[in-house]
Design a protein around this motif. Structure first.
Motif, PDB file in Angstrom:
ATOM      1  N   UNK A   1     -13.311  -4.182 -10.813  1.00  0.00           N
ATOM      2  CA  UNK A   1     -12.391  -3.656 -11.557  1.00  0.00           C
ATOM      3  C   UNK A   1     -12.630  -2.220 -12.550  1.00  0.00           C
ATOM      4  N   UNK A   2     -13.887  -2.073 -13.298  1.00  0.00           N
ATOM      5  CA  UNK A   2     -13.829  -0.709 -14.232  1.00  0.00           C
ATOM      6  C   UNK A   2     -13.773   0.113 -12.850  1.00  0.00           C
ATOM      7  N   UNK A  42     -12.998  -1.676   7.542  1.00  0.00           N
ATOM      8  CA  UNK A  42     -13.880  -1.505   6.383  1.00  0.00           C
ATOM      9  C   UNK A  42     -14.370  -2.449   4.744  1.00  0.00           C
ATOM     10  N   UNK A  43     -12.786  -3.466   4.978  1.00  0.00           N
ATOM     11  CA  UNK A  43     -13.807  -4.755   4.236  1.00  0.00           C
ATOM     12  C   UNK A  43     -14.522  -5.629   4.920  1.00  0.00           C
ATOM     13  N   UNK A  44     -14.112  -5.771   5.961  1.00  0.00           N
ATOM     14  CA  UNK A  44     -15.113  -6.984   6.903  1.00  0.00           C
ATOM     15  C   UNK A  44     -16.558  -6.118   7.062  1.00  0.00           C
ATOM     16  N   UNK A  45     -16.745  -5.305   7.220  1.00  0.00           N
ATOM     17  CA  UNK A  45     -17.884  -4.577   7.597  1.00  0.00           C
ATOM     18  C   UNK A  45     -18.745  -4.716   5.844  1.00  0.00           C
ATOM     19  N   UNK A  46     -17.913  -4.145   5.401  1.00  0.00           N
ATOM     20  CA  UNK A  46     -18.727  -4.133   3.991  1.00  0.00           C
ATOM     21  C   UNK A  46     -18.526  -5.977   3.028  1.00  0.00           C
ATOM     22  N   UNK A  47     -18.214  -6.741   2.921  1.00  0.00           N
ATOM     23  CA  UNK A  47     -18.183  -8.581   3.179  1.00  0.00           C
ATOM     24  C   UNK A  47     -19.263  -9.068   3.651  1.00  0.00           C
ATOM     25  N   UNK A 104      -7.659  -0.270  -2.285  1.00  0.00           N
ATOM     26  CA  UNK A 104      -9.532   0.010  -2.585  1.00  0.00           C
ATOM     27  C   UNK A 104      -9.733  -1.932  -3.793  1.00  0.00           C
ATOM     28  N   UNK A 105      -8.475  -2.559  -3.475  1.00  0.00           N
ATOM     29  CA  UNK A 105      -8.610  -3.886  -4.666  1.00  0.00           C
ATOM     30  C   UNK A 105      -9.435  -4.612  -3.128  1.00  0.00           C
ATOM     31  N   UNK A 106      -9.218  -4.540  -2.238  1.00  0.00           N
ATOM     32  CA  UNK A 106     -10.014  -4.913  -0.912  1.00  0.00           C
ATOM     33  C   UNK A 106     -11.369  -4.872  -0.752  1.00  0.00           C
ATOM     34  N   UNK A 107     -11.191  -3.209  -0.864  1.00  0.00           N
ATOM     35  CA  UNK A 107     -12.370  -2.921  -0.310  1.00  0.00           C
ATOM     36  C   UNK A 107     -13.591  -3.593  -1.735  1.00  0.00           C
TER      37      UNK A 107
END
Length: 442
Positions: free
Chosen positions: A163-164, A337-342, A376-379
């Motif tokens: 969050x920060x 990116x969100x799926x890959x990062x997850x 960005x929140x999804x990342x």
């Protein structure tokens, strides 16, 4: 060049620890120092190590005095009724014991502190596993899984860092992940039941002469109560049991409520335990000496971890690794990116400490994702599915990992080999849940 040295350093360390070619303290201290010299930072190694030790010192103090405190309380007999009570409540069925371990760890980790969870959960359960001859790798694994999923709580370190770093409200990150956490915990408890059933089958195949009471359906006469040796009976203080309970409860409440730092809580608790149970100074020295070996061994490993983190941070290797990792994302994969990062978030815990990832890697990934229209929140949510959540209990970059293996008595390499597949599977399940629940697109 610096990023390459950093990746090679981490890889060498992981290989050396997994193959048991060196002890953890040798690998954690020697490998990064050699890497710093190769990268041209040899002159600053002392400063880097000192910085890392300063960050690790409170954890080292906590662990040393926690070992002394729980050792003294065990000597005095505090855990005897706990062990017998747990055995009477859950019987000798390994399935119920393993599942109960996961539930207990999840409940305790509501405070969001891994060290506190392990200190509260592990000591009462280890005697149960040892008495029933159950595999303590299972205990370390299910506790790690439950604590890992619960580490997504909004007051936990990873979410607060995310969050920060992204400058988004904590609630925006956490609320969509609440049902995902429920899916993750369901998987954890299902896995605990499966591991428990596997333990039941393993114990049932053991010769009856080893321990009749460990096998469901056999005699339970040897399990009902603790069987103490003469030396153990001399140390027991049954007349002071409730005073010991009061001291322990006050210590845990003060620590969980953050009235005092954990190190201070265990320091005071150790002093009170010695004065109450063993007021004679000669006996105090004997009891401290009895537990000093295990405390010293893990303290050296924790200080080695501090040296490793200090060198990797101070030399800039972690920052360089972060930039290189982001550049490695293919152009066509931007929308995913969100799926890959997850999917990668849990293994990334083995490469990046939480500060380096959330304050170094995450902003860069979020900036790259923004070019593809990904919020960005999804990342941040994708990162929270594993980076220092499910990944923290096996990462050599977190002191809590060494606390977990130290309390369970499991070798770090054994713990990693056994637990990493289950922790990675937990992250994969939660990533799939994010896609199904629409938290982020496929």
């Amino acid at each position: 060049m610096l990023a390459t040295i950093g990746f090679v350093t981490v890889l060498i360390l992981l290989v050396l620890l997994a193959s048991r070619r060196v002890t953890p303290v040798v690998g954690l201290v020697g490998v990064p120092i050699l890497a710093a010299i190769v990268s041209g930072h040899g002159a600053s190694v002392g400063q880097y190590v000192t910085s890392g030790l300063q960050q690790t010192a409170p954890v080292v103090a906590t662990f040393v005095f926690a070992i002394l405190f729980f050792g003294l309380m065990t000597d005095a007999g505090l855990l005897d009724p706990v062990v017998n009570g747990v055995l009477r409540a859950i019987g000798t069925n390994p399935t119920r014991i393993v599942a109960g371990s996961a539930v207990l760890a999840a409940a305790v980790h509501l405070d969001g502190a891994g060290a506190v969870t392990f200190l509260v959960t592990i000591p009462p359960l280890v005697p149960v596993y040892e008495r029933l001859r159950m595999d303590k790798r299972v205990l370390a694994c299910v506790v790690a899984m439950a604590a890992g999923v619960m580490n997504i709580v909004p007051w936990g370190g990873p979410l607060l860092r995310a969050a920060a770093s992204l400058h988004v409200p904590v609630t925006d990150l956490f609320r969509p992940l609440l049902p995902v956490m429920a899916v993750g915990l369901s998987f954890v408890f299902a896995t605990a039941l499966w591991l428990g059933r596997r333990e039941t089958r393993r114990l049932a195949a053991m010769p009856a002469s080893i321990e009749d009471a460990t096998v469901p359906g056999r005699a339970r006469s040897t399990i009902g109560e603790s069987r103490l040796t003469e030396d153990e009976l001399v140390l027991r203080r049954p007349s002071r049991f409730w005073w010991n309970v009061l001291i322990t409860v006050m210590l845990l409440v003060a620590m969980v409520a953050e009235w005092v730092p954990p190190a201070v809580a265990f320091m005071v608790g150790t002093v009170l335990a010695l004065l109450l149970n063993y007021p004679d100074t000669a006996m105090q020295r004997i009891r401290v000496d009895a537990h000093a070996r295990s405390a010293l061994m893990m303290a050296t490993v924790l200080m080695g971890a501090g040296a490793f983190i200090g060198v990797m941070k101070g030399s800039g290797m972690l920052d360089a690794m972060a930039v290189a990792a982001v550049r490695a994302v293919p152009a066509g994969g931007g929308s995913h990116i969100p799926v890959l990062l997850g999917l990668l978030s849990m293994p990334l815990s083995l490469l990046f400490d939480p500060d380096s990832f959330y304050f170094g890697v995450l902003p860069v990934v979020a900036q790259a994702a923004a070019a593809f229209g990904i919020p960005g929140v999804q990342v941040g949510q994708a990162a929270l599915l594993g980076q220092m959540t499910t990944g923290f209990p096996v990462s050599p970059l977190t002191p809590s990992t060494f606390l977990l293996v130290g309390l369970t008595g499991v070798d770090l390499a054994d713990h990693q080999r056994f637990s990493i597949p289950f922790l990675l599977a937990t992250t994969i399940v939660m990533t799939a849940a994010c896609v199904v629940l629409g938290v982020f697109p496929l």
